[in-house]
Scaffold this motif. Structure first.
Motif, mmCIF file in Angstrom:
data_model
loop_
_atom_site.group_PDB
_atom_site.id
_atom_site.type_symbol
_atom_site.label_atom_id
_atom_site.label_comp_id
_atom_site.label_asym_id
_atom_site.label_seq_id
_atom_site.Cartn_x
_atom_site.Cartn_y
_atom_site.Cartn_z
ATOM 1 N N MET A 298 49.086 9.434 57.058
ATOM 2 C CA MET A 298 47.810 9.464 58.012
ATOM 3 C C MET A 298 46.723 8.752 57.302
ATOM 4 O O MET A 298 45.989 8.046 58.130
ATOM 5 N N GLY A 299 46.274 8.818 56.097
ATOM 6 C CA GLY A 299 45.250 7.976 55.409
ATOM 7 C C GLY A 299 45.711 6.606 55.457
ATOM 8 O O GLY A 299 44.615 6.020 55.716
ATOM 9 N N VAL A 300 46.822 6.073 55.411
ATOM 10 C CA VAL A 300 47.148 4.867 55.440
ATOM 11 C C VAL A 300 46.610 4.132 56.890
ATOM 12 O O VAL A 300 46.073 3.595 56.986
ATOM 13 N N VAL B 100 43.959 1.767 57.995
ATOM 14 C CA VAL B 100 44.040 0.341 58.769
ATOM 15 C C VAL B 100 43.570 0.261 60.291
ATOM 16 O O VAL B 100 42.828 -0.557 60.827
ATOM 17 N N ALA B 101 43.670 1.326 61.041
ATOM 18 C CA ALA B 101 43.328 1.482 62.286
ATOM 19 C C ALA B 101 41.753 1.661 62.514
ATOM 20 O O ALA B 101 41.529 1.201 63.684
ATOM 21 N N CYS B 102 41.047 2.137 61.552
ATOM 22 C CA CYS B 102 39.861 2.562 61.979
ATOM 23 C C CYS B 102 38.837 1.388 61.440
ATOM 24 O O CYS B 102 37.547 1.729 61.509
ATOM 25 N N GLN B 103 39.337 0.348 61.003
ATOM 26 C CA GLN B 103 38.541 -0.774 60.672
ATOM 27 C C GLN B 103 37.609 -1.427 61.877
ATOM 28 O O GLN B 103 36.498 -2.095 61.521
ATOM 29 N N SER B 104 38.171 -1.157 63.062
ATOM 30 C CA SER B 104 37.554 -1.830 64.182
ATOM 31 C C SER B 104 36.668 -0.898 64.912
ATOM 32 O O SER B 104 36.110 -1.448 66.056
ATOM 33 N N ILE B 105 36.719 0.165 64.605
ATOM 34 C CA ILE B 105 36.025 1.316 65.443
ATOM 35 C C ILE B 105 34.718 1.843 65.085
ATOM 36 O O ILE B 105 34.093 1.140 64.117
ATOM 37 N N GLU B 106 34.457 2.864 65.487
ATOM 38 C CA GLU B 106 32.865 3.370 65.368
ATOM 39 C C GLU B 106 32.838 3.481 63.911
ATOM 40 O O GLU B 106 33.540 3.921 62.754
ATOM 41 N N PRO B 107 31.462 2.787 63.353
ATOM 42 C CA PRO B 107 31.091 2.946 62.071
ATOM 43 C C PRO B 107 31.248 4.256 61.184
ATOM 44 O O PRO B 107 31.739 4.255 60.108
ATOM 45 N N SER B 108 30.982 5.266 61.939
ATOM 46 C CA SER B 108 30.749 6.499 61.473
ATOM 47 C C SER B 108 32.126 6.875 61.066
ATOM 48 O O SER B 108 32.346 7.684 59.898
ATOM 49 N N ILE B 109 33.276 6.748 61.843
ATOM 50 C CA ILE B 109 34.612 7.046 61.455
ATOM 51 C C ILE B 109 35.017 6.112 60.260
ATOM 52 O O ILE B 109 35.708 6.883 59.134
ATOM 53 N N ARG B 110 34.887 4.787 60.466
ATOM 54 C CA ARG B 110 35.382 4.052 59.268
ATOM 55 C C ARG B 110 34.681 4.031 57.929
ATOM 56 O O ARG B 110 35.489 4.366 57.109
ATOM 57 N N SER C 191 35.252 6.426 52.676
ATOM 58 C CA SER C 191 34.654 7.377 51.739
ATOM 59 C C SER C 191 35.729 8.463 51.097
ATOM 60 O O SER C 191 35.879 8.629 49.862
ATOM 61 N N ARG C 192 36.764 8.685 52.031
ATOM 62 C CA ARG C 192 37.688 9.599 51.660
ATOM 63 C C ARG C 192 38.601 8.879 50.785
ATOM 64 O O ARG C 192 39.027 9.481 49.693
ATOM 65 N N THR C 193 39.045 7.894 51.020
ATOM 66 C CA THR C 193 39.827 6.892 50.180
ATOM 67 C C THR C 193 39.280 6.554 49.030
ATOM 68 O O THR C 193 39.944 6.653 47.849
ATOM 69 N N GLU C 194 38.015 6.279 48.751
ATOM 70 C CA GLU C 194 37.302 6.093 47.633
ATOM 71 C C GLU C 194 37.230 7.111 46.624
ATOM 72 O O GLU C 194 37.356 7.086 45.500
ATOM 73 N N SER C 195 36.997 8.511 47.411
ATOM 74 C CA SER C 195 36.943 9.551 46.440
ATOM 75 C C SER C 195 38.400 9.611 45.806
ATOM 76 O O SER C 195 38.405 10.071 44.498
ATOM 77 N N ALA C 196 39.423 9.684 46.461
ATOM 78 C CA ALA C 196 40.960 9.834 45.812
ATOM 79 C C ALA C 196 40.820 8.979 44.843
ATOM 80 O O ALA C 196 41.611 9.153 43.853
ATOM 81 N N ARG C 197 40.441 7.729 45.152
ATOM 82 C CA ARG C 197 40.700 6.607 44.127
ATOM 83 C C ARG C 197 40.075 6.799 42.878
ATOM 84 O O ARG C 197 40.811 6.644 41.436
ATOM 85 N N ASN C 198 38.961 7.165 42.985
ATOM 86 C CA ASN C 198 38.216 7.493 41.640
ATOM 87 C C ASN C 198 38.688 8.745 40.987
ATOM 88 O O ASN C 198 38.661 8.551 39.728
#
Length: 199
Positions: A109-111, A115-125, A130-137
């Motif tokens: 679901m993260g992937v 991918v799907a959230c890049q064109s919608i509400e900025p708050s969701i994107r 932020s969640r992705t960056e946290s896991a990456r770090n």
């Protein structure tokens, strides 16, 4: 049990259970693809009950992501506690395979969300990023500790190694959505580990 007032009488339902149903809809259809009718049908509740219990669709989606991270991504936190960087990599890859192929919904679901959230509400994107960056770090920090401990026979870059692992994990998720089996994805994970540059 939650009691949510509807037009007639209070309706009782298990909030955690209906959130799980919403999670499956978002996982299968993404944020934009999941209509309110899709969600309420799967959750077995009315729109007023959805709004009363969760707020709007955006708030429901973010709560579903919280649930997903708790239920499906615990393996990431467990993986970085492994004794060696190779064990970290192995646990991450095998965990990704299990999540991608272990339920009704395929892929991660993260992937799908990133991918799907890049064109919608900025708050969701912004929340998804932020969640992705946290896991990456978290993974980068663990790989850096392994480098500092001298686990590698070659010069290694923690960020590059992390991007490599995440690219494989994301690729397996995409392949799972396209019908790749668990066995096929395990072969991908095993092949990636063959080139792992550890002592």
């Amino acid at each position: 049990m939650e009691k949510i007032a509807t037009r007639g009488r209070p309706r009782e339902f298990d909030k955690d259970e209906v959130l799980g149903a919403a999670l499956q809809v978002f996982w299968q259809k993404g944020y934009e693809g999941a209509s309110l009718s899709d969600l309420t049908d799967a959750m077995g509740i009315t729109r007023p009950s959805l709004y009363a219990a969760f707020g709007n669709k955006e708030a429901l989606f973010l709560q579903a992501l919280d649930r997903y991270e708790k239920d499906k991504l615990a393996y990431i936190g467990e993986a970085v506690d492994a004794l060696t960087a190779r064990a970290v990599a192995e646990n991450l890859l095998l965990g990704a395979v299990e999540v991608a192929t272990g339920g009704e919904s395929r892929g991660c679901m993260g992937v799908i969300s990133s991918v799907a959230c890049q064109s919608i509400e900025p708050s969701i994107r912004d929340d998804v990023n932020s969640r992705t960056e946290s896991a990456r770090n978290l993974i980068i920090e663990r790989m850096q500790r392994a480098i500092d401990a001298g686990e590698f026979v070659i010069d290694a870059d923690a960020a590059a190694m992390t991007r490599y692992l995440l690219a494989i994990m994301q690729g397996m998720s995409v392949q799972a959505q396209s019908g790749a089996t668990r066995e096929e994805l395990l072969q991908v994970a095993e092949s990636a580990l063959l080139s792992w540059p550890s002592r």
